[in-house]
Design an enzyme around this catalytic site. Structure first.
Site, PDB file in Angstrom:
ATOM      1  N   LYS A  33      25.986 111.898  10.390  1.00 61.23           N
ATOM      2  CA  LYS A  33      25.814 110.499  10.803  1.00 61.23           C
ATOM      3  C   LYS A  33      24.423 109.978  10.441  1.00 61.23           C
ATOM      4  O   LYS A  33      23.662 109.525  11.301  1.00 61.23           O
ATOM      5  CB  LYS A  33      26.071 110.343  12.301  1.00 61.23           C
ATOM      6  CG  LYS A  33      27.467 110.766  12.752  1.00 61.23           C
ATOM      7  CD  LYS A  33      27.647 110.542  14.253  1.00 61.23           C
ATOM      8  CE  LYS A  33      29.013 110.985  14.737  1.00 61.23           C
ATOM      9  NZ  LYS A  33      29.159 112.469  14.738  1.00 61.23           N
ATOM     10  N   ILE A  60      16.073 104.285   7.073  1.00 61.94           N
ATOM     11  CA  ILE A  60      15.850 103.227   6.098  1.00 61.94           C
ATOM     12  C   ILE A  60      16.705 103.517   4.859  1.00 61.94           C
ATOM     13  O   ILE A  60      17.108 104.661   4.624  1.00 61.94           O
ATOM     14  CB  ILE A  60      14.358 103.096   5.743  1.00 61.94           C
ATOM     15  CG1 ILE A  60      13.831 104.378   5.089  1.00 61.94           C
ATOM     16  CG2 ILE A  60      13.538 102.746   6.990  1.00 61.94           C
ATOM     17  CD1 ILE A  60      12.412 104.249   4.562  1.00 61.94           C
TER      18      ILE A  60
END
Length: 232
Positions: free
Chosen positions: A64, A68
């Site tokens: 998961k 950025i």
């Protein structure tokens, strides 16, 4: 062509390599794929993926990613280079992050993993979303994030089985990966929005993640066979 002939993904949610491989050795890679999550991956690193692949399993790397855009894209690229079958990112990372992941995979040669977006975790209900500033029904947030994922070119979504029907109607090209699957009679544990394997497929799910009902069974191979039989 995939060696696996079913939609079942068995979650190897164990703290050690030994425990994970003990279960894997009781499973048939023609009947299931396997999921490696954070606990096992941090304990074993990339070696566990290679070992499972050498045993014939296709691996869903369930980390998961959420960071950025460049950092997340490089993580997805590294996962692809390990030879995983599927990798996921949080849709809440936004359109630019997901697009960067799609683009980095398209720049690679060789087999590409399925790039899957995580919408709303199956443990979260409306009160949980309200606690983080989203006073909306989970399904509304799921549909918002699904639209972003499709726009970014993702292959599919992780979603609750209870969201599958609406997602399939709105985004028929996306593959739906559903955790929180519990065969009839199983305990719900910490997954809230759940259905049985048959119900999930009928609702539109394409891949079914099953953990404790198989991994904690007295006979995991028999438990897996029972799930596969239910889906036949």
């Amino acid at each position: 062509m995939s060696a696996c002939q079913t939609p079942v993904i068995v979650a190897l949610d164990f703290p050690t390599r030994e425990a994970a491989l003990r279960l894997a050795d009781q499973l048939d890679p023609k009947l299931c794929r396997v999921k490696v999550g954070k606990e096992l991956f941090i304990s074993c690193a990339a070696d566990i993926v290679e070992t499972l692949r050498n045993k014939g399993f296709e691996v869903f790397l369930d980390l998961k990613f959420h960071d950025i855009p460049n950092t997340t894209a490089m993580a997805v690229k590294a996962a692809a280079e390990m030879g995983v079958w599927m990798v996921n990112v949080h849709c809440s990372g936004g359109l630019r992050m997901m697009t960067a992941c799609r683009e980095v995979l398209e720049q690679r040669s060789g087999p590409q993993p399925l790039l899957i977006g995580v919408t709303v975790l199956t443990s979260m209900e409306r009160e949980d979303l309200a606690g983080i500033g989203l006073d909306i029904d989970p399904q509304v947030q799921v549909l918002r994030l699904a639209a972003l994922a499709e726009k970014a070119g993702l292959d599919g979504l992780v979603c609750s089985a209870l969201e599958a029907q609406a997602l399939k109607a709105a985004h028929p090209s996306l593959q739906l990966v559903t955790p929180g699957i519990r065969p009839a009679g199983s305990a719900q544990d910490d997954q809230r929005r759940i259905l049985t394997p048959r119900q999930a497929l009928d609702a539109g799910s394409d891949h079914l993640v099953i953990g404790r009902p198989i991994s904690q069974a007295a006979d995991p191979a028999k438990a897996l066979a029972a799930v596969v039989a239910e889906l036949a």
